[in-house]
Design an enzyme around this catalytic site. Sequence first.
Site, PDB file in Angstrom:
ATOM      1  N   CYS A  95     -60.499  13.778 -57.556  1.00 47.07           N
ATOM      2  CA  CYS A  95     -59.249  13.028 -57.745  1.00 47.07           C
ATOM      3  C   CYS A  95     -58.434  13.589 -58.913  1.00 47.07           C
ATOM      4  CB  CYS A  95     -59.605  11.557 -57.972  1.00 47.07           C
ATOM      5  SG  CYS A  95     -58.243  10.529 -58.528  1.00 47.07           S
ATOM      6  N   CYS A  98     -57.401  11.022 -61.562  1.00 44.76           N
ATOM      7  CA  CYS A  98     -58.586  10.628 -62.335  1.00 44.76           C
ATOM      8  C   CYS A  98     -58.828  11.618 -63.471  1.00 44.76           C
ATOM      9  CB  CYS A  98     -59.819  10.573 -61.436  1.00 44.76           C
ATOM     10  SG  CYS A  98     -59.716   9.353 -60.120  1.00 44.76           S
TER      11      CYS A  98
END
Length: 174
Positions: A95, A98
């Site tokens: 991600c 993230c």
Amino acid sequence: MALETCFRAWALQAPAGGKDRLLLVGSSSSSFTPSKRAAVAPPLSVGRVATRRPRHVCQSKNAVDEVVVADDKNWDGMVIACETPVLVEFWAPWCGPCRMIAPVIEELAKDYAGKIKCCKVNTDDCPNVASTYGIRSIPTVLIFKGGEKKESVIGAVPKTTLTTIIDKYIGASS
């Protein structure tokens, strides 16, 4: 500074004439007064490396809070049973957002050391925890206090957004 102090303490404890060697990257010895034992020990030079494990372990790493990994096994003890507020980031290695918010969470762990605990949960490794709290998008940050979920933030948000939320819970009694 703390790491340099640990290296110096290790160097003072090294036996004189022993095979212990230490790699010194740089030091400022203006505030350091060597002991008699250090004066007897052979001088340490740059480029030499420790050949034996030191007898003293540096504890300076414990001086700064870090983001700890929570998983299915330690979730209850690390988050639910914690007396201080807990910030939990749900993330995954693939991600992009993230990875963008990870340094922010690490800064918060240092800024609020002793006031909150910061954890991260890899949703790929711990799908049960993620599904229990209805995590459908990552990154998602949850705030827990007294074992209960108090607030959630979805997406890579600025540090100020998270500090505002944290400040609500570190001073509150409920």
